[in-house]
Motif scaffolding. Structure first.
Motif, PDB file in Angstrom:
ATOM      1  N   SER A   3       0.834  -1.210   0.000  1.00 11.67           N
ATOM      2  CA  SER A   3       0.000   0.000   0.000  1.00 11.67           C
ATOM      3  C   SER A   3       0.865   1.256   0.000  1.00 11.67           C
ATOM      4  N   LEU A  27      -6.025   8.305  -5.444  1.00 12.31           N
ATOM      5  CA  LEU A  27      -6.727   7.339  -6.297  1.00 12.31           C
ATOM      6  C   LEU A  27      -5.727   6.454  -7.050  1.00 12.31           C
ATOM      7  N   VAL A  79      -4.317   3.857  -4.744  1.00  8.80           N
ATOM      8  CA  VAL A  79      -5.295   2.792  -4.497  1.00  8.80           C
ATOM      9  C   VAL A  79      -5.346   1.825  -5.676  1.00  8.80           C
ATOM     10  N   VAL A  80      -5.326   2.370  -6.889  1.00 11.53           N
ATOM     11  CA  VAL A  80      -5.385   1.524  -8.077  1.00 11.53           C
ATOM     12  C   VAL A  80      -4.150   0.628  -8.181  1.00 11.53           C
ATOM     13  N   GLY A 120      -4.197  -1.818  -5.176  1.00 13.25           N
ATOM     14  CA  GLY A 120      -5.346  -2.706  -5.310  1.00 13.25           C
ATOM     15  C   GLY A 120      -5.190  -3.691  -6.451  1.00 13.25           C
ATOM     16  N   LEU A 154      -9.862   6.692 -12.916  1.00 18.80           N
ATOM     17  CA  LEU A 154      -9.243   6.288 -11.662  1.00 18.80           C
ATOM     18  C   LEU A 154     -10.290   5.914 -10.617  1.00 18.80           C
ATOM     19  N   HIS A 161     -11.747   2.450 -11.559  1.00 24.92           N
ATOM     20  CA  HIS A 161     -10.807   1.355 -11.274  1.00 24.92           C
ATOM     21  C   HIS A 161     -10.557   1.200  -9.778  1.00 24.92           C
ATOM     22  N   ALA A 162     -10.499   2.318  -9.063  1.00 24.70           N
ATOM     23  CA  ALA A 162     -10.307   2.231  -7.613  1.00 24.70           C
ATOM     24  C   ALA A 162     -11.486   1.508  -6.964  1.00 24.70           C
ATOM     25  N   VAL A 170     -11.154  -2.065  -4.892  1.00 29.10           N
ATOM     26  CA  VAL A 170     -11.631  -2.111  -3.508  1.00 29.10           C
ATOM     27  C   VAL A 170     -12.724  -3.168  -3.382  1.00 29.10           C
TER      28      VAL A 170
END
Length: 260
Positions: A124, A143, A146-147, A150, A233, A236-237, A241
């Protein structure tokens, strides 16, 4: 005649594949720590090698070498950081039956820092740092992080049978080969590194482990980030998640026999 963009993508794909294969061969010949450290039993009880995982991380990073320094640095940070965290879990977490966020965060609440928790926070952090370099505005930076993180986690979720993770990366990255700029180059790097390990992975001679799955997922995530603005973004985020929340179901689905 091949245009400049096509040449850049081809170069990235071939460089990623070549470095991955060369690194696999080098690790196999040297076997740091002894061959036993690089062997695992797969789901069917067959002995397989782990060299392909770190090799794929190096190959994926090498595929971005022709990009601008800022992008290249972000990709190296995301891919090598995720790969290193995955490699740590491959070694330190061997034999630990706990899987998924809930198990490792539950152990953390009880005062135990598992290798899975180290991997979770490490991947992360690498993703967020890389996102900060790839985007300009604060919201987009978060974002993007996160993408990237993730997507790394998603690829690891499907790494439950031979070839599933590397095959997923090839399939998901392939449409990006049509894109121009950094997005196309990074998609090509994803395909090159994943494609290089796929034959031995499918043939159950090697496994990419957490190191390879997270590294390949990170470069795929970086390709997604490079090719999308804020709306993309967000979409996809939300997807990654959601995948994390449904992680167990995704892993179970990925473990089903092909065509079954």
């Amino acid at each position: 005649m091949i245009d400049r963009e096509s040449a850049r993508r081809s170069t990235a794909l071939l460089a990623a594949a070549a470095v991955t294969r060369a690194a696999t061969a080098a690790l196999r010949s040297r076997a740091p720590g002894g061959p036993g450290r690089w062997q695992r039993k797969n789901y069917a009880g067959r002995t397989v090698e782990l060299y392909a995982g770190p090799a794929a991380a190096l190959g994926a990073a090498a595929g971005a070498v022709a990009l601008p320094a800022r992008v290249r640095g972000a990709v190296a940070l995301a891919v090598l950081g995720a790969g290193a965290c995955g490699a740590y879990d491959d070694v330190a977490g061997q034999g630990d039956p706990r899987r998924g966020f809930r198990a490792h965060l539950g152990a953390l609440r009880d005062g135990e820092v598992t290798s899975g928790a180290v991997k979770l926070f490490g991947v992360s952090a690498a993703g967020l740092a890389a996102g900060g370099l790839l985007k300009e505005r604060p919201v987009d930076k978060v974002l993007a992080g996160v993408v990237i993180a993730g997507t790394a986690h998603f690829v690891n979720l499907v790494d439950v049978r031979p070839g599933r993770a590397a095959g997923a990366v090839v399939a998901l990255a392939a449409p990006g080969l049509l894109r121009k700029g950094a997005a196309g180059v990074l998609a090509a790097a994803s395909v090159g590194a994943a494609g290089a390990v796929l034959p031995e992975d499918v043939g159950e001679r090697a496994m990419i482990g957490d190191a390879g799955a997270h590294a390949l997922g990170a470069v795929l995530g970086a390709a997604i980030v490079a090719g999308n603005g804020r709306v993309g973004l967000v979409v996809h985020a939300a997807a990654v998640v959601g995948a994390a929340v449904c992680g167990e179901r995704i892993s179970v689905a990925a473990s089903c026999p092909a065509g079954g």
